[in-house]
Design a protein around this motif. Structure first.
Motif, PDB file in Angstrom:
ATOM      1  N   ARG A 163     117.650  26.398  67.382  1.00  0.00           N
ATOM      2  CA  ARG A 163     117.943  24.799  67.778  1.00  0.00           C
ATOM      3  C   ARG A 163     119.324  24.835  68.346  1.00  0.00           C
ATOM      4  O   ARG A 163     120.422  24.324  67.707  1.00  0.00           O
ATOM      5  CB  ARG A 163     117.864  23.834  66.693  1.00  0.00           C
TER       6      ARG A 163
ATOM      7  N   ILE B  11     119.966  20.953  75.573  1.00  0.00           N
ATOM      8  CA  ILE B  11     118.950  21.295  74.558  1.00  0.00           C
ATOM      9  C   ILE B  11     119.157  20.039  73.682  1.00  0.00           C
ATOM     10  O   ILE B  11     118.247  19.646  73.094  1.00  0.00           O
ATOM     11  CB  ILE B  11     119.284  22.691  74.038  1.00  0.00           C
ATOM     12  N   ASP B  12     120.471  19.983  73.187  1.00  0.00           N
ATOM     13  CA  ASP B  12     120.806  18.910  72.219  1.00  0.00           C
ATOM     14  C   ASP B  12     119.958  19.288  70.966  1.00  0.00           C
ATOM     15  O   ASP B  12     119.159  18.022  70.250  1.00  0.00           O
ATOM     16  CB  ASP B  12     120.464  17.338  72.851  1.00  0.00           C
TER      17      ASP B  12
ATOM     18  N   LYS C 282     117.157  20.594  70.269  1.00  0.00           N
ATOM     19  CA  LYS C 282     115.562  20.829  70.386  1.00  0.00           C
ATOM     20  C   LYS C 282     115.487  22.422  69.799  1.00  0.00           C
ATOM     21  O   LYS C 282     116.039  22.854  70.368  1.00  0.00           O
ATOM     22  CB  LYS C 282     114.989  20.428  71.898  1.00  0.00           C
ATOM     23  N   ARG C 283     114.414  22.460  69.319  1.00  0.00           N
ATOM     24  CA  ARG C 283     113.698  23.701  69.045  1.00  0.00           C
ATOM     25  C   ARG C 283     113.157  24.677  70.183  1.00  0.00           C
ATOM     26  O   ARG C 283     112.373  23.983  70.932  1.00  0.00           O
ATOM     27  CB  ARG C 283     112.631  23.837  67.977  1.00  0.00           C
ATOM     28  N   VAL C 284     113.653  25.695  70.575  1.00  0.00           N
ATOM     29  CA  VAL C 284     113.384  26.523  71.828  1.00  0.00           C
ATOM     30  C   VAL C 284     113.131  28.048  71.182  1.00  0.00           C
ATOM     31  O   VAL C 284     113.550  28.489  70.277  1.00  0.00           O
ATOM     32  CB  VAL C 284     114.209  26.377  72.998  1.00  0.00           C
TER      33      VAL C 284
ATOM     34  N   GLN D 297     109.727  24.701  78.229  1.00  0.00           N
ATOM     35  CA  GLN D 297     109.395  24.155  76.776  1.00  0.00           C
ATOM     36  C   GLN D 297     110.429  22.762  76.825  1.00  0.00           C
ATOM     37  O   GLN D 297     109.701  21.638  76.272  1.00  0.00           O
ATOM     38  CB  GLN D 297     110.338  25.062  75.461  1.00  0.00           C
ATOM     39  N   LEU D 298     111.524  22.758  77.540  1.00  0.00           N
ATOM     40  CA  LEU D 298     111.951  21.260  77.589  1.00  0.00           C
ATOM     41  C   LEU D 298     111.285  20.320  78.432  1.00  0.00           C
ATOM     42  O   LEU D 298     111.201  19.161  78.385  1.00  0.00           O
ATOM     43  CB  LEU D 298     113.315  21.666  78.340  1.00  0.00           C
TER      44      LEU D 298
ATOM     45  N   SER E  50     108.584  18.932  76.452  1.00  0.00           N
ATOM     46  CA  SER E  50     109.169  18.233  75.389  1.00  0.00           C
ATOM     47  C   SER E  50     109.472  16.878  75.838  1.00  0.00           C
ATOM     48  O   SER E  50     109.780  15.956  74.945  1.00  0.00           O
ATOM     49  CB  SER E  50     109.980  18.747  74.410  1.00  0.00           C
ATOM     50  N   GLN E  51     109.159  16.460  77.202  1.00  0.00           N
ATOM     51  CA  GLN E  51     109.880  15.184  77.759  1.00  0.00           C
ATOM     52  C   GLN E  51     108.935  14.061  77.624  1.00  0.00           C
ATOM     53  O   GLN E  51     107.735  14.317  77.555  1.00  0.00           O
ATOM     54  CB  GLN E  51     110.304  15.282  79.046  1.00  0.00           C
TER      55      GLN E  51
END
Length: 132
Positions: free
Chosen positions: A82, A92-93, A95-97, A127-128, A131-132
């Motif tokens: 994260r 990323i802030d 977020k799990r990647v 992934q980002l 997640s939006q």
């Protein structure tokens, strides 16, 4: 250096990174190390790694694939973490990647003298978007 010995040295290096044992980094990394064609030296290499751990507090290097053919090591490293704020120019802030890094190392006198690294940034971007 045999492939088996070089593999052991590399695994010990990864253990050193995961422990953030910066005082022993010089056991594995040459004073004149280069990263992706840039001369950064041991102090620059350490600074780069320390910054990575600041940006990614839960950073852990996980070896998925390791090939040793002296004086080279090729490795595929996996990450599940994260990152805070921005990472690789991506917001990323926390977020799990999950992503991989493909790395080739050249060793001289038992230490890393050259590193060529490519991080799978497109995997993070996918992934980002999801997640939006």
């Amino acid at each position: 250096m045999t492939p088996q010995h070089l593999s052991k040295v590399y695994r010990d290096y990864i253990t050193c990174l995961n422990a953030q044992d910066w005082t022993n980094l010089g056991r594995f990394v040459h004073d004149d190390v280069r990263h992706n064609g840039r001369q950064i030296g041991l102090s620059g290499y350490r600074e780069m790694l320390e910054n990575d751990f600041q940006q990614i507090p839960d950073l852990s290097f996980n070896i998925q694939l390791l090939i040793a053919d002296p004086p080279y090591v090729s490795s595929r490293l996996l990450f599940d973490c994260r990152p805070k704020g921005e990472f690789l120019g991506l917001k990323i802030d926390g977020k799990r990647v999950s992503f991989a890094e493909n790395v080739i190392y050249e060793f001289r006198e038992g230490k890393i003298v050259e590193v060529w690294s490519v991080i799978d940034k497109p995997a993070i971007e996918v992934q980002l978007r999801r997640s939006q």
